[in-house]
Design a protein around this motif. Structure first.
Motif, PDB file in Angstrom:
ATOM      1  N   LEU A   1       0.858  -1.175   0.000  1.00 45.13           N
ATOM      2  CA  LEU A   1       0.000   0.000   0.000  1.00 45.13           C
ATOM      3  C   LEU A   1       0.895   1.225   0.000  1.00 45.13           C
ATOM      4  CD1 LEU A   1      -2.753  -1.052   2.600  1.00 45.13           C
ATOM      5  CD2 LEU A   1      -2.759  -1.289   0.110  1.00 45.13           C
ATOM      6  N   LEU A   2       0.907   1.921  -1.129  1.00 44.35           N
ATOM      7  CA  LEU A   2       1.821   3.045  -1.318  1.00 44.35           C
ATOM      8  C   LEU A   2       1.177   4.365  -0.920  1.00 44.35           C
ATOM      9  CD1 LEU A   2       3.269   2.156  -4.851  1.00 44.35           C
ATOM     10  CD2 LEU A   2       4.135   1.461  -2.611  1.00 44.35           C
ATOM     11  N   SER A   3       2.019   5.287  -0.486  1.00 41.71           N
ATOM     12  CA  SER A   3       1.555   6.643  -0.219  1.00 41.71           C
ATOM     13  C   SER A   3       1.070   7.279  -1.523  1.00 41.71           C
ATOM     14  CB  SER A   3       2.697   7.474   0.363  1.00 41.71           C
ATOM     15  OG  SER A   3       2.369   8.844   0.361  1.00 41.71           O
ATOM     16  N   LYS A   4       0.010   8.060  -1.423  1.00 40.21           N
ATOM     17  CA  LYS A   4      -0.521   8.760  -2.594  1.00 40.21           C
ATOM     18  C   LYS A   4      -0.067  10.222  -2.630  1.00 40.21           C
ATOM     19  CE  LYS A   4      -4.741   5.969  -2.971  1.00 40.21           C
ATOM     20  NZ  LYS A   4      -6.223   6.021  -3.058  1.00 40.21           N
ATOM     21  N   GLU A   5       0.865  10.580  -1.732  1.00 40.60           N
ATOM     22  CA  GLU A   5       1.263  11.986  -1.657  1.00 40.60           C
ATOM     23  C   GLU A   5       2.180  12.402  -2.796  1.00 40.60           C
ATOM     24  OE1 GLU A   5       4.158  12.537   1.864  1.00 40.60           O
ATOM     25  OE2 GLU A   5       3.283  10.545   2.127  1.00 40.60           O
ATOM     26  N   HIS A   6       2.730  11.420  -3.538  1.00 42.08           N
ATOM     27  CA  HIS A   6       3.568  11.752  -4.690  1.00 42.08           C
ATOM     28  C   HIS A   6       3.385  10.669  -5.753  1.00 42.08           C
ATOM     29  CE1 HIS A   6       7.103  12.527  -7.181  1.00 42.08           C
ATOM     30  NE2 HIS A   6       7.015  13.769  -6.726  1.00 42.08           N
ATOM     31  N   PRO A   7       3.310  11.045  -7.043  1.00 39.09           N
ATOM     32  CA  PRO A   7       2.999  10.064  -8.096  1.00 39.09           C
ATOM     33  C   PRO A   7       4.124   9.094  -8.439  1.00 39.09           C
ATOM     34  CG  PRO A   7       3.356  12.247  -9.054  1.00 39.09           C
ATOM     35  CD  PRO A   7       3.325  12.430  -7.574  1.00 39.09           C
ATOM     36  N   THR A   8       5.390   9.458  -8.230  1.00 39.72           N
ATOM     37  CA  THR A   8       6.475   8.592  -8.683  1.00 39.72           C
ATOM     38  C   THR A   8       7.439   8.134  -7.584  1.00 39.72           C
ATOM     39  OG1 THR A   8       7.900  10.502  -9.237  1.00 39.72           O
ATOM     40  CG2 THR A   8       6.447   9.649 -10.977  1.00 39.72           C
ATOM     41  N   LEU A   9       7.578   8.885  -6.506  1.00 41.29           N
ATOM     42  CA  LEU A   9       8.550   8.554  -5.472  1.00 41.29           C
ATOM     43  C   LEU A   9       8.318   7.198  -4.791  1.00 41.29           C
ATOM     44  CD1 LEU A   9       9.453  11.858  -3.582  1.00 41.29           C
ATOM     45  CD2 LEU A   9      11.053  10.211  -4.556  1.00 41.29           C
ATOM     46  N   PRO A  10       7.069   6.848  -4.432  1.00 39.71           N
ATOM     47  CA  PRO A  10       6.879   5.563  -3.733  1.00 39.71           C
ATOM     48  C   PRO A  10       7.371   4.358  -4.527  1.00 39.71           C
ATOM     49  CG  PRO A  10       4.948   6.954  -3.469  1.00 39.71           C
ATOM     50  CD  PRO A  10       5.815   7.630  -4.482  1.00 39.71           C
ATOM     51  N   LEU A  11       7.028   4.276  -5.809  1.00 38.65           N
ATOM     52  CA  LEU A  11       7.473   3.147  -6.628  1.00 38.65           C
ATOM     53  C   LEU A  11       8.983   3.174  -6.819  1.00 38.65           C
ATOM     54  CD1 LEU A  11       7.050   0.684  -8.396  1.00 38.65           C
ATOM     55  CD2 LEU A  11       6.428   2.210 -10.287  1.00 38.65           C
ATOM     56  N   ALA A  12       9.534   4.369  -7.055  1.00 43.16           N
ATOM     57  CA  ALA A  12      10.983   4.480  -7.245  1.00 43.16           C
ATOM     58  C   ALA A  12      11.733   4.012  -6.002  1.00 43.16           C
ATOM     59  CB  ALA A  12      11.353   5.925  -7.574  1.00 43.16           C
ATOM     60  N   GLU A  13      11.213   4.353  -4.835  1.00 38.05           N
ATOM     61  CA  GLU A  13      11.859   3.927  -3.589  1.00 38.05           C
ATOM     62  C   GLU A  13      11.801   2.415  -3.435  1.00 38.05           C
ATOM     63  OE1 GLU A  13      11.765   5.094   1.134  1.00 38.05           O
ATOM     64  OE2 GLU A  13       9.864   4.805   0.096  1.00 38.05           O
ATOM     65  N   VAL A  14      10.649   1.815  -3.707  1.00 41.61           N
ATOM     66  CA  VAL A  14      10.518   0.354  -3.615  1.00 41.61           C
ATOM     67  C   VAL A  14      11.507  -0.329  -4.553  1.00 41.61           C
ATOM     68  CG1 VAL A  14       8.993  -1.615  -4.081  1.00 41.61           C
ATOM     69  CG2 VAL A  14       8.110   0.382  -2.862  1.00 41.61           C
ATOM     70  N   ARG A  15      11.565   0.141  -5.788  1.00 44.90           N
ATOM     71  CA  ARG A  15      12.506  -0.439  -6.766  1.00 44.90           C
ATOM     72  C   ARG A  15      13.944  -0.362  -6.258  1.00 44.90           C
ATOM     73  NH1 ARG A  15      11.107  -1.248 -12.147  1.00 44.90           N
ATOM     74  NH2 ARG A  15       9.064  -0.514 -12.868  1.00 44.90           N
ATOM     75  N   ALA A  16      14.330   0.797  -5.738  1.00 40.14           N
ATOM     76  CA  ALA A  16      15.709   1.010  -5.291  1.00 40.14           C
ATOM     77  C   ALA A  16      16.057   0.088  -4.131  1.00 40.14           C
ATOM     78  CB  ALA A  16      15.905   2.472  -4.895  1.00 40.14           C
ATOM     79  N   VAL A  17      15.149  -0.043  -3.171  1.00 42.48           N
ATOM     80  CA  VAL A  17      15.422  -0.870  -1.998  1.00 42.48           C
ATOM     81  C   VAL A  17      15.482  -2.350  -2.373  1.00 42.48           C
ATOM     82  CG1 VAL A  17      14.529  -1.603   0.251  1.00 42.48           C
ATOM     83  CG2 VAL A  17      14.504   0.808  -0.371  1.00 42.48           C
ATOM     84  N   LEU A  18      14.569  -2.815  -3.215  1.00 44.22           N
ATOM     85  CA  LEU A  18      14.610  -4.206  -3.653  1.00 44.22           C
ATOM     86  C   LEU A  18      15.901  -4.493  -4.411  1.00 44.22           C
ATOM     87  CD1 LEU A  18      10.924  -4.700  -4.865  1.00 44.22           C
ATOM     88  CD2 LEU A  18      11.973  -5.722  -2.836  1.00 44.22           C
TER      89      LEU A  18
END
Length: 344
Positions: free
Chosen positions: A6-23
């Motif tokens: 469940l991603l934050s909706k406060e920004h359109p691209t940062l949540p997915l980018a962060e998940v990708r980077a950490v994985l």
């Protein structure tokens, strides 16, 4: 296995980018099966679940992670819930929570939670009870676009941490300090691993250093203003960060005994005491020439800049290349640009 975030909706691209980077930095292979607003479904290898707890603790723009047990059209949800072998999942107390992620669902969430909870209780040992406060097993149901995803929670990102470490709540405060959530996100975008070294050459009050230290990085901070150096040390000690070096230095002249794995920074904007009267463009250009020599060849740099700064011009003649950017609207006249750089 499939997991949902469940991603934050406060920004359109940062949540997915962060998940990708950490994985990526944790070496977890994954496939994005589905992405909808606020929801990300990933397929990951079966051998990876034990690694997820450390990953979940790192994230800032994710609210919750759960392993998917049931994926079904909404109309079939209760039927599939009755068929599922809950005695393999629920061993003691449990709770069921339902989250609607759009307005299309006809379900009443409170009623659905009660119905699903009753079905589960009927399928497990009679002594197992509902515990809404702190259950051993937390069953999450998400309703979105006519589909239902039911799963067992693997972890939840603490809102309390980011609230308690807001800049004004630390011992040393200075206006304009970055929020801990964004600081953590920027640290994660560099793909830094536990035990590696991160540098913030404009460390200010130490917010970026704190978030990097919490996830297990060794941190180095410098600032041209000794008041900031002293304040950063005070804040790091307050937050229980021990593996740090913080000292006074000009980022344009910075030298270190060895190269660092990542650089994360939020340099000062405009002409002010914080830039010692230097124009931002000149300060950045001169600093980048110095910093490129301090970063390892496979390292990343993440920095925040105002939208009006010509970052391409700043990077001209350096070894840095922009690999991703995220724009955050701060107010009517300022958008903050979060850029991730790699060495070429």
């Amino acid at each position: 296995m499939e997991i949902a975030l469940l991603l934050s909706k406060e920004h359109p691209t940062l949540p997915l980018a962060e998940v990708r980077a950490v994985l990526e930095c944790e070496g977890i292979k994954y496939y994005i099966k589905e992405k909808q607003e606020g929801l990300l479904i990933l397929e990951i290898p079966l051998e990876s679940p034990e690694n997820m707890s450390g990953i979940i603790k790192r994230l800032s723009f994710t609210h919750e992670v759960f392993q998917i047990l049931i994926e079904v059209d909404e109309e079939q949800l209760l039927g599939k819930t009755k068929e599922y072998p809950w005695d393999n999942i629920v061993k003691s107390d449990y709770a069921v929570r339902v989250k609607k992620m759009d307005k299309k669902s006809h379900f009443n969430t409170s009623k659905l939670e009660w119905e699903m909870g009753s079905i589960i209780k009927d399928n497990v040992a009679s002594e197992i009870r509902v515990n809404l406060e702190n259950p051993s097993t937390f069953i999450r149901t998400v309703l979105i676009n006519g589909k239902a995803f039911v799963g067992q929670r693997m972890g939840q990102i603490s809102k309390k941490h980011f609230f308690d470490l807001k800049p004004h709540k630390r011992p040393f405060f200075y206006p304009g300090s970055m929020s801990p959530k964004l600081a953590r996100g920027m640290v994660n975008l560099t793909r830094i691993r536990m035990g590696e070294t991160l540098l913030d050459p404009f460390c200010g009050t130490g917010g970026i250093l704190i978030e990097a230290g919490i996830i297990g990085a060794r941190v180095i901070g410098t600032d041209i203003d000794y008041k900031m150096v002293k304040g950063s040390i005070e804040n790091l000690q307050h937050c229980g960060i021990h593996d740090y070096q913080v000292f006074q230095e000009d980022a344009r002249k910075l030298e270190l005994p060895s190269k660092v794995d990542a650089i994360v920074t939020d340099p000062p904007y405009g002409i002010s005491a914080s830039t010692r009267g230097e124009k931002s463009q000149d300060l950045y250009q001169q600093s980048m020439q110095s910093l490129q020599e301090l970063l390892k060849e496979d390292g990343h740099m993440c920095l925040a800049t105002p939208h009006y700064l010509d970052l391409d011009g700043v990077l001209e003649g350096t070894k840095f290349k922009i690999i991703e950017q995220h724009h955050i609207r701060m107010h009517k006249s300022l958008t903050r640009v979060i850029s991730v750089l790699a060495k070429i």
